[in-house]
Scaffold this motif. Structure first.
Motif, PDB file in Angstrom:
ATOM      1  N   LEU A 193      57.999  53.696  10.560  1.00 50.14           N
ATOM      2  CA  LEU A 193      56.742  54.440  10.762  1.00 50.14           C
ATOM      3  C   LEU A 193      56.842  55.137  12.105  1.00 50.14           C
ATOM      4  CD1 LEU A 193      53.824  55.165   9.991  1.00 50.14           C
ATOM      5  CD2 LEU A 193      53.096  53.010  11.055  1.00 50.14           C
TER       6      LEU A 193
ATOM      7  N   LEU B 237      58.618  50.451  14.213  1.00 55.64           N
ATOM      8  CA  LEU B 237      57.580  51.416  14.579  1.00 55.64           C
ATOM      9  C   LEU B 237      58.028  52.185  15.807  1.00 55.64           C
ATOM     10  CD1 LEU B 237      54.657  52.597  14.520  1.00 55.64           C
ATOM     11  CD2 LEU B 237      53.945  50.573  15.830  1.00 55.64           C
TER      12      LEU B 237
ATOM     13  N   VAL C  57      58.976  47.545  18.089  1.00 52.32           N
ATOM     14  CA  VAL C  57      58.126  48.689  18.441  1.00 52.32           C
ATOM     15  C   VAL C  57      58.813  49.433  19.572  1.00 52.32           C
ATOM     16  CG1 VAL C  57      55.853  49.437  19.220  1.00 52.32           C
ATOM     17  CG2 VAL C  57      56.061  47.393  17.798  1.00 52.32           C
TER      18      VAL C  57
END
Length: 580
Positions: free
Chosen positions: A181, A202, A225
């Motif tokens: 994402l 992410l 992340v």
């Protein structure tokens, strides 16, 4: 591939899906699972796909406001989908979207992508190879299994808009630096699971300031992340979970200056969510052997198995065992109730002598070795001992397989085996080695009929149930009359019998592998991974038998017996949804 062409057929297709969904939601007939937000849900059953291809891949113009819903689900994206400026794509609850390799959903500046799952009806975005959700959409049978990096990602450009809630993104990241994402906009993310991404899970880019809550980042091969600059102002709190990733830090440098990220100590809650513990059987408890296997498999080993006899040298207890545990590995020790000189299947059985206490001195050598050399360093060592494995066969001196005339092998009865097993377990417990230090595994061999439950020692003596079975194929010299068998053929009956008899006991596959000759070992491994992922829920650990035994007429059981087998094993071990 089925493309709906008539309105009536489309009506009937949608009607049947509605009925199927209603039945699944009331009866949970399609299986159960858990969402990122913690709710229980049923998994969609197989249905014909709505194909999104090059002719209708843009959310613009007449398609400027598009809704994908459960009634036309699953959606098969065969090429990129772009949401244009001023347009909106909405994906509703209980919708499945499957994507071809390298395919991306991209939201341009001014465009909107809203994904509205719920705790009991999430949205799935996954690989076209993933048959565990909505079935075999591409109709390729067992030819492919999903893996990290199968499709690209969801990409929000700067000034794009959207909300993602209660969704699962599986096997994304074909461009690892873009993650599963990619947010260059301040999108709200709630109860989203990004699972098994290649590279980052992410990526947050530029001045984006997304709010991330109740989300899970599991199994990515790089940072969970990743922040592309120090200007990101994100909001992440301890409701998020980072699990089973290459590193839990928000970037290679930790949390960059200027970033708001309250996640406990900076990384959130770190847990293991895969079901199967990674085990391997090796010739010895040698760190170099374990690390060599890890380098080939591409996944850390949790527990190492090695066999030992009644007259095992003290080196195992005073050196080998503490050394491997100091290296960070747990251990499964398979206790073969024989002496080194007992090399034949009809060598003297030691079961009755063990039960009578004749070999207590040998048992005490192992007990004292653990108490003196392991327990002071590891007061909760969790050593597993597997006594007299495959007792329902006739290839070991302690085996008790009954022949066609009613005679047990080597004179061993089930009562003999149970008495010996119980004596060993009781002696360990009497010495003060409780379950936190030593657990006992009762471990028969797979069999096409139930010839094994009669050997069960009793719930009080069994911490786990083990099961071993190998695909010898038709060409191993030691067993020339066998056939090539699938994992299901080998394991399904024995597994079902054990679960029915002792449903509260967890099961360990204590030994498994396949020969090369007679079929495709690579395809066998791939199929095994698929079966374990889609079934066998009581299995919690699997030990690959990584020893070459061609010299004694068996097979090369190692994962690197061929280049194709090694590649298949690497794909299998890359699945963070399966392994922990």
């Amino acid at each position: 591939m089925l493309i709906i062409t008539s309105s009536f057929t489309r009506f009937m297709h949608n009607y049947l899906i509605v009925i199927t969904v209603l039945l699944m939601l009331t009866a949970c007939g399609g299986g159960t699972g858990g969402s990122a937000g913690g709710g229980a849900y049923s998994v969609p059953a197989m249905a014909s796909a709505t194909v999104i291809n090059m002719s209708n891949n843009s959310i613009s113009g007449a398609n400027c406001h598009t809704v994908w819903d459960r009634y036309s689900s699953p959606y098969w994206l065969q090429s990129d989908v772009t949401v244009a400026a001023g347009c909106r794509l909405q994906i509703d609850a209980y919708t499945v979207v499957k994507l071809n390799p390298a395919v991306q959903i991209r939201v341009q500046a001014g465009g909107t992508l809203d994904i509205y799952g719920t705790a009991t009806a999430p949205v799935w975005l996954t690989s076209i190879k993933d048959d565990s959700i909505a079935g075999d959409t591409n109709h390729d049978g067992n030819a492919t299994i999903p893996a990290a990096g199968d499709w690209q990602n969801i990409y929000y450009e700067a000034n794009a808009h959207g909300v993602i809630q209660h969704a699962q993104l599986r096997y994304a990241g074909s461009n690892p630096t873009w993650g599963g994402l990619y947010l260059a906009s301040s999108v709200a993310v709630n109860a989203v699971s990004i699972l098994n991404a290649a590279g980052h899970a992410l990526v947050i880019d530029g001045s984006a300031a997304p709010v991330i809550r109740n989300s899970l980042f599991d199994g990515s091969t790089a940072e969970a992340v990743y922040l592309t600059s120090t200007n990101n102002l994100i909001s992440m709190d301890a409701t998020n979970t980072i699990s089973h990733v290459a590193t839990a830090y928000l970037s290679e440098q930790g949390i960059p200056p200027g970033v708001t990220a309250t996640m406990g100590a900076g990384v959130g809650t770190i847990v293991n969510t895969g079901r199967l513990e990674v085990g391997v059987t090796l010739a010895g408890l040698t760190t170099s052997l374990v690390t060599a296997f890890e380098a080939q498999a591409g996944r850390p080993v949790r527990r190492v198995q090695r066999m030992y006899n009644l007259d095992e040298p003290a080196y195992l207890w005073n050196t080998e065992l503490p050394n491997i545990m100091n290296a960070g590995y747990k251990v499964l020790l398979t206790f073969e109730p024989k002496f080194n000189s007992d090399v034949y299947a009809n060598s003297p059985s030691r079961l009755r002598a063990i039960a009578a206490g004749t070999y207590d001195a040998q048992l005490d050598t192992s007990i004292n070795g653990i108490i003196n050399n392991v327990q002071p360093l590891f007061p909760n060592a969790d050593i597993w001992i597997r006594f007299g494995h495959e007792m329902n066969g006739d290839w070991y001196p302690w085996g008790g397989l009954v022949d066609a005339y009613g005679n047990p092998h080597n004179g061993n009865t089930a009562a003999d085996y149970i008495a010996a097993y119980r004596h060993v377990q009781q002696r360990y417990r009497a010495a003060g080695l409780a379950e936190n230090m030593v657990k006992f595994i009762w471990s028969p061999n797979v069999w096409p009929t139930d010839n094994f439950t009669v050997f069960y020692p009793g719930d009080a003596y069994v911490d786990y149930i083990g099961l071993s079975g190998f695909n010898f194929g038709p060409n191993t010299p030691l067993h020339p009359n066998l056939n090539w068998q699938t994992f299901n053929t080998i394991y399904r009956f024995s597994y079902n019998t054990l679960v029915a008899a002792w449903p509260a006991k967890q099961i360990v596959i204590a030994g498994v592998s396949s020969a090369e000759s007679g079929g495709s070992k690579a395809a066998w491994i791939t199929d095994m991974a698929r079966q374990l992922k889609n079934g066998y829920p009581s299995i919690v650990s699997l030990f690959w038998f990584n020893i070459d035994k061609t010299a004694i007429g068996e097979a090369n059981w190692r994962i690197d017996s061929s280049a194709s087998s090694l590649a298949a094993a690497q794909r299998m071990y890359s699945d963070g949804l399966l392994w922990r």
